[in-house]
Scaffold this active site. Structure first.
Site, PDB file in Angstrom:
ATOM      1  N   GLU A 426      -1.934 -10.907 -36.364  1.00 53.55           N
ATOM      2  CA  GLU A 426      -2.623 -10.883 -37.652  1.00 53.55           C
ATOM      3  C   GLU A 426      -2.853 -12.310 -38.147  1.00 53.55           C
ATOM      4  OE1 GLU A 426      -0.142  -9.228 -40.643  1.00 53.55           O
ATOM      5  OE2 GLU A 426      -1.605  -9.492 -42.245  1.00 53.55           O
ATOM      6  N   ASP A 499       2.635  -9.554 -40.037  1.00 55.42           N
ATOM      7  CA  ASP A 499       3.607 -10.009 -41.029  1.00 55.42           C
ATOM      8  C   ASP A 499       4.501  -8.851 -41.463  1.00 55.42           C
ATOM      9  OD1 ASP A 499       2.599 -12.525 -40.965  1.00 55.42           O
ATOM     10  OD2 ASP A 499       1.320 -12.278 -42.747  1.00 55.42           O
ATOM     11  N   ASP A 501       5.123  -7.690 -44.188  1.00 52.58           N
ATOM     12  CA  ASP A 501       4.840  -7.343 -45.594  1.00 52.58           C
ATOM     13  C   ASP A 501       3.886  -6.152 -45.635  1.00 52.58           C
ATOM     14  OD1 ASP A 501       2.478  -8.376 -44.762  1.00 52.58           O
ATOM     15  OD2 ASP A 501       2.420 -10.055 -46.185  1.00 52.58           O
ATOM     16  N   ASP A 503       0.654  -5.925 -46.269  1.00 58.16           N
ATOM     17  CA  ASP A 503      -0.599  -6.051 -45.522  1.00 58.16           C
ATOM     18  C   ASP A 503      -0.360  -5.904 -44.026  1.00 58.16           C
ATOM     19  OD1 ASP A 503      -2.126  -6.307 -47.741  1.00 58.16           O
ATOM     20  OD2 ASP A 503      -2.205  -8.509 -47.703  1.00 58.16           O
TER      21      ASP A 503
END
Ligand code: 0RA
Length: 635
Positions: A426, A499, A501, A503
């Site tokens: 990503e 990541d 997180d 997203d």
């Protein structure tokens, strides 16, 4: 607009209306300029000019028939029962108007600019041009109770205008023999002449035209009250019409519009358009207005009256359509290669308004015809859509099959598909770190742009058109759906590295769903993994540890109570330098990978549907909850 510039001629028309420009020598010098050529086309143009003049007179409301004879001596006679060409002396030139009309270019009041004129002729120079190019020409006028005659040779009068027998009829007779020193051939063809005569009879309903070939005795008579509706029927002979012709004839802002439409079971479209009886083979504004209105009327009917919700185009309306469009425009502007394209912009709107109103009304009032026609159009629409989809799919699959790998892919050196790995990363910055940190012998890196996140609201088939997804497919080499082939897989492990997180979870969900729906076997055969980057970096003295979960962190802190430490929380992959990324996430000796099984993928698919939904809070909740729930399986 002044009073004269209307659709009616002044009632009292006499010699002084005629404006005179110049003599005929330019016509004999450069005949091609006036009749197009000196070949067979140009020769027949002489006849067409005379026909046009007589048609104009009849269209003005005077007379109703034309007789045309091809003579044994090679000449042609054209007779009409109009008013007859004026014979009075022209005050300025002191010559009979008749002689001026025949000997001067542009002479002829009916053609002068300030009078309304509808003619396919050469702007009224017709009669004088024919005269100029004739070996012999005789004109006879019946007018004011008398007969008048004058003879010419090569455009020059050889007799004065002579008064003959009394008559109570009116009209004009022109007899001419073409000048064989001008034309390549002087042989008139019956077929050529009758097809123009027939066309004129269709385009000028009510006009009667008799054509006789004295050389053979052949004869044809044309008279069509139905105008272009008769034309369309004639044109469709031999085809199977599915309804009686639709027909409209209306005038708006001085423009007369006549249109006939008839659908047949044929697959072809035929469209004939005319401006002032000139065949406009290059189309123009009248055709544009026609196409627009036909599509709009049919579309409105199909959607409003047949309960559909489709957006048809003219393409869908063409199959089996025969149409004749005839407009009469006061001052036509002709454009294009052959000056056979109408340029007047106002005509588009006039035609489309008249056709839309009348056609929509027809559809409402003739439901069974309307259903037949609409059914044909809907069928074409569906066929077109199916064809387009098939084409698009083929194009897409071709693109996916292509041998060229995406430019963003940093491929590995080894081509051995049983030992290589592909990291789907990503973001460009993490992608950069991964490229530097990897072992390029067996590890490939494909960075994905954040853009992929924007597809969250798109349907999955749309996602397939996403550039990032396409680059994944080409990198893997397997293609998708029916075309998926595991034997073509270029890597052993496909590792999603995002990541830790929301997203990151989101993009992971999207990728897993995509694999599940379009490359199921890839998951079933255990090729898909999720990288586990650490959440924390903790430094105790000179010793550095990486921790993957909150729980691991609290256990670590408990075990080293009282010690001095430095703690870093990674918010994204981008915060790690290449060697850290290698050490923590990519090095097979030290990393943790999570293998994705089919249940994970099914859950992703379910998640995906929720993510697609409109409930924002539900969506948010799911992303957060599922951000890091993948089971940790050490590999
Ligand atoms: C000029 C003025 C008028 C009629 C014509 C020409 C005319 C020309 C031809 C050519 C073939 N047949 C024709 N018929 C008429 C109007 C005359 C008037 O106002 O009476």
């Amino acid at each position: 607009m002044n009073d004269e510039n209307t659709s009616k001629k002044p009632a009292n028309y006499s010699a002084e209306h005629i404006t005179v420009l110049e003599g005929l020598s330019p016509v004999r010098k450069r005949p091609g300029m006036y009749i197009g050529s000196t070949g067979p086309r140009g020769l027949h143009q002489l006849v067409f000019e005379l026909l046009d003049n007589s048609i104009d007179e009849i269209q003005a409301g005077y007379g109703d028939f034309i007789e045309l004879f091809i003579q044994k001596d090679g000449g042609v006679t054209v007779i009409d029962n109009g008013r007859g060409i004026p014979v009075e002396l022209h005050p300025k030139y002191n010559k009979p108007a008749l002689e001026l009309v025949l000997t001067k270019l542009h002479a002829g009041g009916k053609f002068s600019k300030d009078l309304y004129k509808i003619s396919g002729g050469l702007h009224g120079v017709g009669l004088s041009v024919v005269n100029a190019l004739s070996k012999e020409l005789e004109v006879r006028v019946r007018r004011d109770g008398k007969t008048w005659t004058q003879k010419y040779e090569k455009g020059l009068p050889v007799t004065p205008v002579e008064k003959g027998l009394p008559t109570d009829e009116t009209g004009t007779v022109v007899i001419f023999i073409p000048d064989e020193t001008i034309f390549e051939t002087v042989n008139f063809e019956f077929d050529t002449i009758i097809s123009r005569a027939r066309e004129l009879a269709f385009l000028n309903p009510g006009v009667k035209i008799l054509v006789r070939d004295e050389r053979t005795g052949e004869e044809e008579f044309f008279h069509f009250e139905g105008g272009v509706a008769s034309f369309v029927k004639y044109f469709n002979e031999g085809k199977t019409p599915i309804h009686e012709p639709f027909f409209v004839s209306r005038e708006k802002e001085g423009v007369i519009v006549e249109i006939a439409i008839q659908y047949t079971k044929s697959y072809n479209e035929s469209l004939l358009s005319y401006v002032n009886t000139i065949h406009t083979i290059e189309g123009g504004t009248h055709e544009l207005g026609f196409r627009f209105a036909l599509t709009k009327a049919m579309g409105k009917f199909i959607n409003e009256n047949l309960g559909k919700d489709i957006k048809i185009s003219y393409e869908d309306c063409r199959e089996g359509l025969t149409s004749i469009i005839s407009v009469k425009v006061p001052e036509p502007q002709f454009e294009g290669q052959t000056k056979a394209k109408l340029g007047n912009t106002e005509v588009r709107g006039i035609v489309s308004e008249i056709l839309f109103d009348s056609l929509f009304d027809y559809l409402l009032k003739n439901p069974s015809e309307a259903k037949e026609i609409a059914g044909k159009i809907i069928f074409s629409y569906n066929t077109r859509l199916a064809a387009r989809n098939a084409k698009e799919l083929a194009r897409r699959k071709n693109a996916l099959d292509s041998f060229s790998l995406p430019g963003k892919l940093a491929d590995c050196s080894s081509k051995n598909p049983t030992s290589t790995e592909l990291f789907i990363v990503e973001g460009d910055s993490a992608g950069g770190s991964a490229k530097q940190g990897r072992d390029r012998e067996f590890q490939a890196v494909l960075p994905l742009r954040g853009k992929i996140l924007n597809v969250e609201k798109s349907r999955l088939d749309k996602i397939l058109q996403n550039k990032e997804i396409a680059s994944i497919i080409t990198s893997l080499g397997t293609n998708i759906d029916d075309s998926f082939d595991i034997k073509k897989l270029r890597y052993d492990k496909i590792i999603i590295m995002t990541d830790a997180d929301v997203d990151g979870a989101h993009i992971r969900t999207l990728l897993l769903t995509f694999f599940y729906r379009h490359m199921k076997v890839l998951i079933e055969s255990g090729h898909v993994y999720i990288a586990q980057p650490p959440l924390f970096k903790i430094k105790l003295g000179s010793k550095i540890s990486y921790l993957h979960t909150e729980q691991a962190l609290s256990e670590f802190l408990k075990a080293h109570q009282g010690a001095k430490y430095e703690l870093q929380r990674y918010k994204g992959l981008g915060e790690m330098n290449p060697s850290q990324l290698w050490e923590t996430t990519m090095n097979p000796e030290t990393r943790t990978l999570c293998s994705v099984n089919i249940e994970d993928a099914i859950e992703s698919d379910r998640l995906f549907n929720i993510l697609m939904g409109d409930d924002v809070s539900l969506r948010r909740e799911f992303i957060v909850k599922n951000a890091l729930t993948a089971k940790n399986i050490d590999v």
